[in-house]
Design a protein around this motif. Structure first.
Motif: not given
Length: 63
Positions: A11-14, A26-29, A34-36, A46-49
């Motif tokens: 989620x690092x972007x402008x 992007x964060x949700x994607x 997560x399974x991997x 989760x923090x990024x979302x």
């Protein structure tokens, strides 16, 4: 506006001011993988979302 994550830059972007949609998507994607990932790495995703959603909510009144 900038959304940051400490995990692999997911989620690092402008994003353009007033358009947090790309950051949220992007964060949700990042949750798709997560399974991997080890459970210890889930927190960063989760923090990024959470950050992306907070930024989006904080910009609602500015539009």
């Amino acid at each position: 506006m900038q959304v940051e994550s400490d995990h692999e830059g997911h989620a690092d972007h402008d994003t353009p001011p007033g358009d947090p949609t790309a950051a949220i998507e992007e964060a949700v994607a990042g949750l798709d993988e997560l399974d991997d990932l080890p459970v210890a790495e889930h927190v960063a995703r989760f923090d990024a979302v959470h950050v992306a959603l907070n930024v989006a909510l904080s910009t609602i009144d500015r539009e």
